[in-house]
Enzyme design. Structure first.
Site, PDB file in Angstrom:
ATOM      1  CD  GLN A  14      39.145  87.025  65.762  1.00 12.35           C
ATOM      2  OE1 GLN A  14      38.069  87.528  65.466  1.00 12.35           O
ATOM      3  NE2 GLN A  14      39.981  87.573  66.621  1.00 12.35           N
ATOM      4  CD  GLU A  15      44.083  82.856  62.783  1.00 13.95           C
ATOM      5  OE1 GLU A  15      45.063  83.612  62.724  1.00 13.95           O
ATOM      6  OE2 GLU A  15      43.963  81.967  63.654  1.00 13.95           O
TER       7      GLU A  15
END
Length: 575
Positions: free
Chosen positions: A434-435
């Site tokens: 996600q990051e």
């Protein structure tokens, strides 16, 4: 003579470089040659045109496009302007893109992009005029429906209703969206009776549209917030049956289960949760449903301590298209060489087939461009053509598709540091996906760096706490080492509640403290839905959605369990 041979010869005799560009215009070597020649002499229109046509999606292309548009108009054909427009659009230079689309072939798509570009560039008056030109010149094209809706959105409210009525009568597949917008505009004009009639029409005549699902969901949420779960159920249930492919269907179906439980309807709740797993196995709500069904998948307050058994894939997925040479290079792990050959073979870049786009994504992943690789594969679900949609759905039945979307990169560092900090490695890899999409050197606008997007000041504090002096946030091992320590620390801060820890990781402990002030997290699902920052609410759902997908893909037990329920689970998991 091959392009590589021409490249070598051209270092001493320039004519061979010119031959390479002429014969192999899309090959990476030819594009490299074009850039090199432009450095020596920047006023070579032919070379700039070649870059515009074949390198419109590469970094730094806008500087070439800026020079190109300054040339006399007669030197640039309409198809070149289309390539220029596409390059500007991909780099969010919407004003420049609009100008270029105006000189491209006059297709409905290009003429609409003229208007949309002006709109996104905040030139509303010109945009309105351009949208009206789309409707006038292409009255039956789908782009006209888009234009009419945009006219209603940015034009005077008092004039909006006739444009929306035109959408309703002429484009029935967009009628629901138009009616919902019309009701909102009528509310703003203090015509509440007409607005109410419009919404009723939405439900009775266009109940299968996404707009109807959106309206139903808002009504259901309102009833549930007031404690009227019975009415909330009645309103939400049709979303799953009438709008099964909408984004809201999975969400509403899960809450049908939750509200049924609150009413003591245990069997109805169980059926609802099983329905979510069966129909939407890839979703965050499938994980929440699995938790409600009592599966051994970890809940918000127990995910941290789990150490699930995983079986990482032994080989990379096969390429669906490409020459034998390309396939061989890819299988041998020669990512950069395979990518170069693919650039020569991939001629249909503007309108690739589903198979071509998937191949492009796989090859980007193989050469380390994880951000764009995942984006290319993920955007396949946006295909609207029925044939392409069918091809996409067939692709989702293949394990290769899901493994490409949820790659297993840097697992040695992830497993090592996760174990040292008593963290579930699948939660850590989910945060990384996600990051950073596994880009070790990526930097955010706020200054966060690397796989786990660690802020420099945070890394300094963590390094002091663990007693290390030398580290690099761009080094995957260092980044995961510091990031997992910090993730461990915030888990301790929130008593191992991973939902609160993940929310804090995104929004910061200060914001989370404000949200928690005076509240008890008695129902974590309600808390997630009430997070006031859309970004953080989406972040929490995405991280745990990632976790669920890694679990269902790489944990044999859960894979088989999901496969018993779902036709959407890849065929490789079915007995």
């Amino acid at each position: 003579m091959s392009v590589e041979a021409l490249y070598v010869l051209g270092k001493t005799e320039p004519k061979y470089w010119e031959e390479a560009v002429e014969k192999f215009p899309s090959h990476p070597r030819s594009l490299e040659i074009a850039r090199a020649l432009l450095k020596d002499n920047p006023n070579q229109a032919k070379l700039m045109v070649s870059l515009a046509k074949y390198a419109f999606d590469t970094p730094g292309i806008t500087s070439v496009l800026d020079k190109l548009v300054g040339l006399p108009a007669e030197q640039l054909k309409p198809e070149v302007w289309e390539a220029i427009a596409l390059g500007y659009w991909g780099n969010r230079k919407y004003g420049q893109a609009s100008t270029a689309y105006a000189k491209a072939p006059r297709t409905p798509h290009n003429v609409y992009r003229v208007a949309r570009g002006l709109d996104l560039a905040e030139k509303k008056v010109k945009a309105l005029r351009a949208y009206k030109e789309v409707v006038q010149n292409f009255p039956n094209a789908n782009e006209s429906a888009n234009a009419l809706i945009q006219i209603a959105k940015i034009g005077p409210a008092i004039e909006a209703v006739p444009y929306l009525d035109q959408v309703i009568s002429q484009f029935p597949d967009r009628a629901g969206e138009a009616i919902l917008l019309e009701a909102k505009i009528l509310d703003s004009l203090k015509s509440s009776e007409s607005a109410s009639a419009a919404r009723q029409s939405l439900l009775t005549k266009y109940g299968k549209t996404d707009a109807a699902a959106e309206y139903r969901w808002k009504l259901a949420q309102s009833k549930a917030r007031g404690g009227n779960y019975k009415e909330a159920l009645q309103i939400a249930k049709p979303i799953a049956t009438q709008n099964p492919d909408s984004e809201l269907a999975r969400r509403a179906s899960f809450w049908v289960g939750k509200w049924s439980n609150k009413l003591g309807r245990k069997q109805e709740a169980k059926a609802a949760f099983e329905n979510v797993v069966a129909k939407y196995p890839q979703s965050y709500y499938a994980w929440r449903s699995a938790v409600m069904l009592g599966w051994d998948v970890g809940d918000f307050n127990s995910v941290r301590q789990r150490d699930p058994k995983v079986e990482w894939p032994a080989k990379r997925p096969s390429l669906p298209v490409g020459s034998a040479a390309l396939q061989e290079l890819y299988k041998m792990g020669q990512g950069k060489d395979a990518w170069k050959l693919w650039q020569a073979e991939f001629q249909n870049r503007v309108n690739p087939t589903v198979a071509e786009q998937f191949t492009d994504g796989l090859l980007r992943l193989s050469m380390g461009d994880h951000l764009q690789g995942i984006a290319k594969i993920s955007s396949l679900e946006d295909r609207e053509n029925p044939d392409e949609q069918a091809q996409y759905k067939a692709l989702t039945q293949q394990i290769a598709y899901w493994q490409a979307l949820y790659p297993t990169l840097y697992v040695e560092a992830i497993e090592n540091w996760s174990q040292k900090h008593q963290l579930n490695p699948l939660l850590v890899i989910s945060v990384i996906r996600q990051e950073s999409r596994f880009e070790p050197k990526i930097r955010s606008t706020a200054g966060a760096v690397g796989l786990m997007q660690v802020m420099p000041e945070t890394s300094k504090w963590v390094a002091e706490n663990i007693g290390i002096k030398k580290y690099s946030l761009e080094n995957p091992n260092d980044n995961v080492k510091l990031g997992t320590w910090y993730l461990d620390e915030i888990h301790d801060r929130y008593k191992n509640n991973s939902m609160l820890a993940i929310a804090s990781y995104n929004a910061g402990s200060g914001n989370l403290s404000k949200w928690l002030q005076g509240k008890k997290v008695s129902d974590p699902d309600e808390f997630v839905e009430a997070i006031p920052f859309d970004e953080t609410q989406g972040y929490v759902k995405n991280v745990f959605g990632n976790y669920w997908n890694y679990l269902r893909l790489y944990n044999p037990k859960i894979s088989q369990q999901v496969a018993k329920y779902s036709e959407g689970q890849p065929t490789a998991f079915k007995n």
